[in-house]
Write a protein that holds these residues in place. Structure first.
Motif, PDB file in Angstrom:
ATOM      1  N   GLN A  70     -78.617  -1.602  44.342  1.00 20.52           N
ATOM      2  CA  GLN A  70     -79.078  -0.366  44.973  1.00 20.52           C
ATOM      3  C   GLN A  70     -77.914   0.275  45.718  1.00 20.52           C
ATOM      4  N   THR A  71     -77.834   1.578  45.615  1.00 21.83           N
ATOM      5  CA  THR A  71     -76.731   2.337  46.211  1.00 21.83           C
ATOM      6  C   THR A  71     -77.295   3.496  47.022  1.00 21.83           C
ATOM      7  N   ALA A  72     -76.403   4.297  47.528  1.00 19.45           N
ATOM      8  CA  ALA A  72     -76.781   5.488  48.287  1.00 19.45           C
ATOM      9  C   ALA A  72     -77.038   6.636  47.310  1.00 19.45           C
ATOM     10  N   MET A  73     -78.200   6.573  46.656  1.00 24.22           N
ATOM     11  CA  MET A  73     -78.591   7.610  45.702  1.00 24.22           C
ATOM     12  C   MET A  73     -79.848   8.300  46.197  1.00 24.22           C
ATOM     13  N   SER A  74     -79.896   9.612  46.030  1.00 25.66           N
ATOM     14  CA  SER A  74     -81.094  10.371  46.385  1.00 25.66           C
ATOM     15  C   SER A  74     -82.188  10.080  45.360  1.00 25.66           C
ATOM     16  N   PRO A  75     -83.438  10.446  45.661  1.00 25.63           N
ATOM     17  CA  PRO A  75     -84.510  10.274  44.675  1.00 25.63           C
ATOM     18  C   PRO A  75     -84.236  11.024  43.366  1.00 25.63           C
ATOM     19  N   GLU A  76     -83.361  12.017  43.428  1.00 28.98           N
ATOM     20  CA  GLU A  76     -83.013  12.788  42.228  1.00 28.98           C
ATOM     21  C   GLU A  76     -81.836  12.170  41.470  1.00 28.98           C
ATOM     22  N   GLY A  77     -81.304  11.047  41.955  1.00 28.53           N
ATOM     23  CA  GLY A  77     -80.205  10.373  41.265  1.00 28.53           C
ATOM     24  C   GLY A  77     -78.834  10.912  41.585  1.00 28.53           C
ATOM     25  N   LYS A  78     -78.679  11.499  42.763  1.00 30.93           N
ATOM     26  CA  LYS A  78     -77.376  12.036  43.184  1.00 30.93           C
ATOM     27  C   LYS A  78     -76.817  11.174  44.311  1.00 30.93           C
TER      28      LYS A  78
END
Length: 139
Positions: free
Chosen positions: A43-51
């Motif tokens: 898991q990384t620092a990604m928004s729910p939109e995958g950015k």
């Protein structure tokens, strides 16, 4: 008809030394009486939109990655307290340790004791990402 109950999952930290205690992890976790295992992708620092989000901010990215991990765990009816192993992949080990208190605080809040590995890598899937956290949980 007799109802059978499953014994409570039992977790035991295995630490032949004490130096790891200040870093908030165990050399091994022994688990008894569990019925299922959840293997989480990193898991990384990604928004729910995958950015990617929090570019250049290790502290924020650790927090976002842990938030995303907890979202995945909750979707599978697990929590951070069920996690027995965390693997960290970072592009900057020194910077990660400067903000490691974010991890320690989150684990302490959940009562989680984990075994873990930290690896320095040249880059992650997106160049903006500084940290990726992979988990294994049991119930």
């Amino acid at each position: 008809m007799e109802t059978l109950t499953k014994p409570e999952t039992e977790k035991q930290a295995i630490n032949p030394w004490q130096w790891q205690d200040q870093l908030g992890f165990a050399q091994a976790i022994k688990v008894k009486n569990y019925q299922e295992t959840l293997f989480c992708a990193g898991q990384t620092a990604m928004s729910p939109e995958g950015k990617p989000i929090g570019e250049g901010d290790m502290r924020a990215q650790i927090g976002y990655a842990l938030d995303n991990l907890e979202t995945v765990l909750a979707q599978a009816a697990y929590s951070l307290s069920d996690v027995v192993r965390l693997n960290y992949y970072t592009t900057d080990v020194d910077l990660f340790f400067q903000h490691y208190d974010v991890v320690l605080n989150r684990l302490a809040e959940s009562g989680s004791k984990v075994s873990s590995t930290l690896l320095g890598v040249s880059r992650l899937a997106f160049p903006q990402l500084l940290i990726e956290i992979e988990a294994t949980a049991v119930k």
